[in-house]
Design a protein around this motif. Structure first.
Motif, short mmCIF file in Angstrom:
data_model
loop_
_atom_site.label_atom_id
_atom_site.label_comp_id
_atom_site.label_asym_id
_atom_site.label_seq_id
_atom_site.Cartn_x
_atom_site.Cartn_y
_atom_site.Cartn_z
N ASP A 33 31.72 -39.90 -20.42
CA ASP A 33 30.14 -39.30 -20.31
C ASP A 33 30.27 -38.43 -19.23
O ASP A 33 29.31 -37.28 -19.21
N ASP A 34 31.21 -38.49 -18.37
CA ASP A 34 31.15 -37.50 -17.29
C ASP A 34 31.57 -36.07 -17.73
O ASP A 34 30.79 -35.19 -17.49
N MET A 35 32.39 -36.10 -18.75
CA MET A 35 33.04 -34.91 -19.41
C MET A 35 31.80 -34.27 -20.34
O MET A 35 31.55 -32.91 -20.19
N ASN A 36 31.02 -35.33 -21.01
CA ASN A 36 30.12 -34.61 -22.10
C ASN A 36 28.83 -34.27 -21.11
O ASN A 36 28.39 -33.28 -21.45
N GLY A 37 28.84 -34.84 -19.89
CA GLY A 37 27.52 -34.22 -19.01
C GLY A 37 28.03 -32.77 -18.65
O GLY A 37 27.10 -32.05 -18.72
N LEU A 38 29.23 -32.70 -18.45
CA LEU A 38 29.78 -31.17 -18.02
C LEU A 38 29.51 -30.10 -19.07
O LEU A 38 29.43 -29.04 -18.72
N VAL A 39 29.86 -30.68 -20.24
CA VAL A 39 29.63 -29.87 -21.38
C VAL A 39 28.03 -29.41 -21.57
O VAL A 39 27.57 -28.33 -21.89
N ALA A 40 27.13 -30.63 -21.58
CA ALA A 40 25.89 -30.32 -21.73
C ALA A 40 25.16 -29.32 -20.82
O ALA A 40 24.14 -28.78 -21.00
N VAL A 76 35.19 -40.11 -12.72
CA VAL A 76 35.83 -41.46 -12.26
C VAL A 76 37.47 -41.50 -12.56
O VAL A 76 37.88 -42.11 -11.77
N TRP A 77 37.84 -40.58 -13.40
CA TRP A 77 39.16 -40.82 -13.65
C TRP A 77 39.90 -39.93 -12.29
O TRP A 77 41.14 -40.32 -12.12
N ARG A 78 39.57 -38.98 -11.82
CA ARG A 78 39.97 -38.36 -10.55
C ARG A 78 39.62 -39.58 -9.34
O ARG A 78 40.73 -39.51 -8.80
N VAL A 79 38.64 -39.95 -9.27
CA VAL A 79 38.29 -40.92 -8.00
C VAL A 79 39.39 -41.94 -8.01
O VAL A 79 39.92 -42.11 -7.23
#
Length: 103
Positions: A33-40, A76-79
């Motif tokens: 979801d985080d990655m998709n938001g950055l694409v959007a 979240v994967w970085r956190v």
């Protein structure tokens, strides 16, 4: 600020479980979801694992390296230290096309 294109290499962090595929890692859905938001929002242009390595290539649009780091830091994967940034480099695309206009 003029946006530039950056190539980002991420690598697996110490919390990555090598016995599980990517989609079964801790908090996969939140990461996706985080990655998709950055694409959007036009920050992330391309991304995906580099086959046969522990690395992922991202192509992003940002004003500078600090913006790249800041935008990716919230994932979240970085956190949780499943991913770490190994390299952020401005990229001069010479062949092919990307839509480099800001959204």
């Amino acid at each position: 600020m003029t946006k530039k294109i950056f190539a980002v290499i991420n690598t697996r962090g110490p919390r990555w479980n090598d016995d599980r595929p990517m989609e079964e890692q801790e908090d996969w859905r939140a990461h996706a979801d985080d990655m998709n938001g950055l694409v959007a929002d036009g920050f992330m242009l391309l991304g995906g694992p580099l086959t046969g390595t522990r690395d992922v290539l991202l192509v992003v649009r940002a004003g500078d390296e600090a913006e790249v780091e800041a935008r990716l830091a919230a994932d979240v994967w970085r956190v949780k230290d499943l991913l770490r940034t190994r390299q952020v480099t401005p990229w001069q695309l010479r062949l092919g096309l990307l839509d480099t206009a800001a959204p």
